[in-house]
Structures are given as structure tokens and as C-alpha cells.
Design a protein around this motif. Structure first.
Motif, PDB file in Angstrom:
ATOM      1  N   MET A  67       0.903  -1.082   0.000  1.00  0.00           N
ATOM      2  CA  MET A  67       0.005   0.085  -0.086  1.00  0.00           C
ATOM      3  C   MET A  67       0.999   1.237  -0.038  1.00  0.00           C
ATOM      4  O   MET A  67       2.080   1.178   0.598  1.00  0.00           O
ATOM      5  CB  MET A  67      -0.938   0.140   1.314  1.00  0.00           C
ATOM      6  N   ALA A  68       0.407   2.268  -0.589  1.00  0.00           N
ATOM      7  CA  ALA A  68       1.201   3.614  -0.696  1.00  0.00           C
ATOM      8  C   ALA A  68       1.631   3.923   0.702  1.00  0.00           C
ATOM      9  O   ALA A  68       2.468   4.480   0.911  1.00  0.00           O
ATOM     10  CB  ALA A  68       0.582   4.722  -1.663  1.00  0.00           C
ATOM     11  N   TYR A  69       0.630   4.154   1.596  1.00  0.00           N
ATOM     12  CA  TYR A  69       0.993   4.586   2.934  1.00  0.00           C
ATOM     13  C   TYR A  69       2.102   3.825   3.637  1.00  0.00           C
ATOM     14  O   TYR A  69       2.774   4.469   4.475  1.00  0.00           O
ATOM     15  CB  TYR A  69      -0.270   4.672   3.875  1.00  0.00           C
ATOM     16  N   GLN A  70       2.502   2.578   3.197  1.00  0.00           N
ATOM     17  CA  GLN A  70       3.578   1.930   3.798  1.00  0.00           C
ATOM     18  C   GLN A  70       4.741   2.274   3.514  1.00  0.00           C
ATOM     19  O   GLN A  70       5.865   1.968   3.653  1.00  0.00           O
ATOM     20  CB  GLN A  70       3.401   0.438   3.448  1.00  0.00           C
ATOM     21  N   CYS A  71       4.818   3.204   2.372  1.00  0.00           N
ATOM     22  CA  CYS A  71       5.927   3.768   1.824  1.00  0.00           C
ATOM     23  C   CYS A  71       6.368   5.593   2.398  1.00  0.00           C
ATOM     24  O   CYS A  71       7.210   6.061   2.085  1.00  0.00           O
ATOM     25  CB  CYS A  71       5.834   4.139   0.363  1.00  0.00           C
ATOM     26  N   GLU A  72       5.287   5.802   3.470  1.00  0.00           N
ATOM     27  CA  GLU A  72       5.667   7.214   3.887  1.00  0.00           C
ATOM     28  C   GLU A  72       6.946   7.311   4.548  1.00  0.00           C
ATOM     29  O   GLU A  72       7.315   6.437   5.517  1.00  0.00           O
ATOM     30  CB  GLU A  72       4.486   7.238   4.993  1.00  0.00           C
ATOM     31  N   GLY A  73       7.560   8.381   3.950  1.00  0.00           N
ATOM     32  CA  GLY A  73       8.899   8.616   4.405  1.00  0.00           C
ATOM     33  C   GLY A  73      10.212   7.593   4.144  1.00  0.00           C
ATOM     34  O   GLY A  73      11.193   7.942   4.559  1.00  0.00           O
ATOM     35  N   ARG A  74       9.849   6.945   3.180  1.00  0.00           N
ATOM     36  CA  ARG A  74      10.752   5.914   2.589  1.00  0.00           C
ATOM     37  C   ARG A  74      11.202   6.328   1.166  1.00  0.00           C
ATOM     38  O   ARG A  74      10.744   7.111   0.668  1.00  0.00           O
ATOM     39  CB  ARG A  74      10.298   4.542   2.774  1.00  0.00           C
ATOM     40  N   GLU A  75      12.261   5.742   0.703  1.00  0.00           N
ATOM     41  CA  GLU A  75      12.868   5.773  -0.486  1.00  0.00           C
ATOM     42  C   GLU A  75      12.363   4.516  -1.283  1.00  0.00           C
ATOM     43  O   GLU A  75      12.858   3.516  -1.296  1.00  0.00           O
ATOM     44  CB  GLU A  75      14.399   5.663  -0.299  1.00  0.00           C
ATOM     45  N   ILE A  76      11.795   5.226  -2.409  1.00  0.00           N
ATOM     46  CA  ILE A  76      11.555   4.153  -3.503  1.00  0.00           C
ATOM     47  C   ILE A  76      12.420   4.383  -4.602  1.00  0.00           C
ATOM     48  O   ILE A  76      12.646   5.380  -5.030  1.00  0.00           O
ATOM     49  CB  ILE A  76       9.924   4.439  -3.849  1.00  0.00           C
ATOM     50  N   THR A  77      12.772   3.112  -5.193  1.00  0.00           N
ATOM     51  CA  THR A  77      13.547   3.196  -6.217  1.00  0.00           C
ATOM     52  C   THR A  77      12.966   2.366  -7.568  1.00  0.00           C
ATOM     53  O   THR A  77      12.718   1.144  -7.233  1.00  0.00           O
ATOM     54  CB  THR A  77      14.977   2.715  -6.134  1.00  0.00           C
ATOM     55  N   THR A  78      12.628   2.938  -8.723  1.00  0.00           N
ATOM     56  CA  THR A  78      12.004   1.838  -9.841  1.00  0.00           C
ATOM     57  C   THR A  78      13.275   1.872 -10.720  1.00  0.00           C
ATOM     58  O   THR A  78      13.984   2.447 -10.645  1.00  0.00           O
ATOM     59  CB  THR A  78      10.749   3.064 -10.447  1.00  0.00           C
ATOM     60  N   ILE A  79      12.827   1.311 -11.635  1.00  0.00           N
ATOM     61  CA  ILE A  79      13.664   0.918 -12.844  1.00  0.00           C
ATOM     62  C   ILE A  79      14.101   1.991 -13.544  1.00  0.00           C
ATOM     63  O   ILE A  79      15.524   2.359 -14.004  1.00  0.00           O
ATOM     64  CB  ILE A  79      13.258   0.037 -14.021  1.00  0.00           C
ATOM     65  N   GLU A  80      13.392   3.188 -13.424  1.00  0.00           N
ATOM     66  CA  GLU A  80      13.586   4.659 -13.998  1.00  0.00           C
ATOM     67  C   GLU A  80      14.748   5.334 -13.224  1.00  0.00           C
ATOM     68  O   GLU A  80      15.432   6.221 -13.908  1.00  0.00           O
ATOM     69  CB  GLU A  80      12.531   5.519 -14.216  1.00  0.00           C
ATOM     70  N   GLY A  81      14.936   4.933 -12.099  1.00  0.00           N
ATOM     71  CA  GLY A  81      15.858   5.468 -11.066  1.00  0.00           C
ATOM     72  C   GLY A  81      17.210   5.033 -11.133  1.00  0.00           C
ATOM     73  O   GLY A  81      18.341   5.521 -10.636  1.00  0.00           O
ATOM     74  N   LEU A  82      17.458   3.959 -12.117  1.00  0.00           N
ATOM     75  CA  LEU A  82      18.922   3.335 -12.154  1.00  0.00           C
ATOM     76  C   LEU A  82      19.558   4.153 -13.384  1.00  0.00           C
ATOM     77  O   LEU A  82      18.846   4.579 -14.315  1.00  0.00           O
ATOM     78  CB  LEU A  82      18.600   1.758 -12.565  1.00  0.00           C
ATOM     79  N   PRO A  83      20.886   4.029 -13.366  1.00  0.00           N
ATOM     80  CA  PRO A  83      21.606   5.035 -14.267  1.00  0.00           C
ATOM     81  C   PRO A  83      21.610   4.685 -15.888  1.00  0.00           C
ATOM     82  O   PRO A  83      22.075   5.344 -16.801  1.00  0.00           O
ATOM     83  CB  PRO A  83      22.913   5.101 -13.745  1.00  0.00           C
ATOM     84  N   GLY A  84      21.035   3.494 -16.132  1.00  0.00           N
ATOM     85  CA  GLY A  84      20.986   3.050 -17.478  1.00  0.00           C
ATOM     86  C   GLY A  84      22.193   1.950 -17.618  1.00  0.00           C
ATOM     87  O   GLY A  84      23.151   1.830 -16.898  1.00  0.00           O
TER      88      GLY A  84
END
Length: 155
Positions: A67-84
Motif C-alpha cells: 500500500m502507498a501509505y506503507q512507503c511514507e517517509g521511505r525511499e522508493i527506487t524504480t527501474i527509471e531510477g537506475l543510471p542505465g
């Protein structure tokens, strides 16, 4: 008293995010719909296939059951967040080993591998298989994927 919406504050790919969302929103929906980061895929929607895998505070999680609320204050990294693939050894190794076919599972696989290698930079074959146990690929089999992880671990 029913809560209609709440503010979610977290970091996504290094950027601060503040969104007003209903408490029933999944992190997958926020990532794809609100933030337009579509590299995180929708598939089984019950945490069994790994296509929606992202890192939360560096750990792989299925965003379809988080759930989105479980990510409160946390760092999410998606594939788009990687340098390529030019700079990221996991992405590069997947390309070099041909560890994909249709590509639908690839972003989830890569995120799982990133989590695995951050915890265990030199995993055994058994540990690699365990690290990928939450990811399904219906096209390639797993030989090239395991080779890609071994290559990334050795770089």
C-alpha cells in the motif's frame, strides 16, 4: 470516521514526492498513474510474478501488494531510477547475456537483482536462484538471467 485522502510523502528515484491519495491506493498505482513511471509493470496483481518489483529502502518489494501509505517517509527506487545500461552493471549484464525476450519481466528482475547484490555482492548460484524466486519469466527460461546476475556480481 472515514479518511478520504491523506498526504503521502516519500522519495522516488531521489526526488521528494508529496501526493494527496486515498489510503486504499497501492504503491504500484501511485508509481504508474500518478508519477507516470511505467517501467514498473502490472501483471498478476497478487505478489506472485515480480513484474512490479521496486526497491523500498533498498529492499525488493512487490508494489502490487504494498500500500502507498506503507512507503511514507521511505525511499522508493524504480527501474527509471537506475543510471542505465551504460553505467549500471546489472542492466549492462542483462543486455550482454541476452537475459530477456519479450522484456515484460525484465524491470522486476533487475530490481530484484539490485536488491540481492546490495545485500550479497558475491552470491552463489543457489543464492541467485533464491533471490530471483519471486520473479517469473515465461519466455526465456532462467539460464541467461542467472548468467547475467553472475556477470553483474563479478563486475
Amino acid at each position: 470516521m472515514k479518511i478520504e485522502s491523506a498526504v503521502l510523502r516519500c522519495s522516488v528515484n531521489g526526488e521528494s514526492v508529496s501526493l494527496r491519495i486515498p489510503p486504499s491506493r497501492r504503491s504500484l498505482d501511485v508509481i504508474r498513474e500518478d508519477l507516470q513511471l511505467t517501467g514498473t509493470k502490472v501483471s498478476c496483481e497478487m505478489g506472485r510474478c515480480g513484474a512490479c518489483m521496486v526497491l523500498v529502502d533498498g529492499k525488493p518489494v512487490n508494489s502490487c501488494i504494498t500500500m502507498a501509505y506503507q512507503c511514507e517517509g521511505r525511499e522508493i527506487t524504480t527501474i527509471e531510477g537506475l543510471p542505465g545500461p551504460e553505467r549500471d552493471p546489472v542492466q549492462r549484464s542483462f543486455l550482454e547475456e541476452g537475459a530477456f525476450q519479450c522484456g515484460y519481466c525484465t524491470s522486476g528482475m533487475i530490481m530484484s537483482v539490485k536488491g540481492l547484490l546490495s545485500e550479497n555482492p558475491c552470491p552463489s548460484r543457489c543464492e541467485i536462484e533464491e533471490g530471483l524466486s519471486g520473479n517469473l519469466c515465461r519466455c526465456t527460461g532462467y539460464g541467461a538471467i542467472v548468467k547475467a546476475v553472475e556477470r553483474a556480481a563479478s563486475s
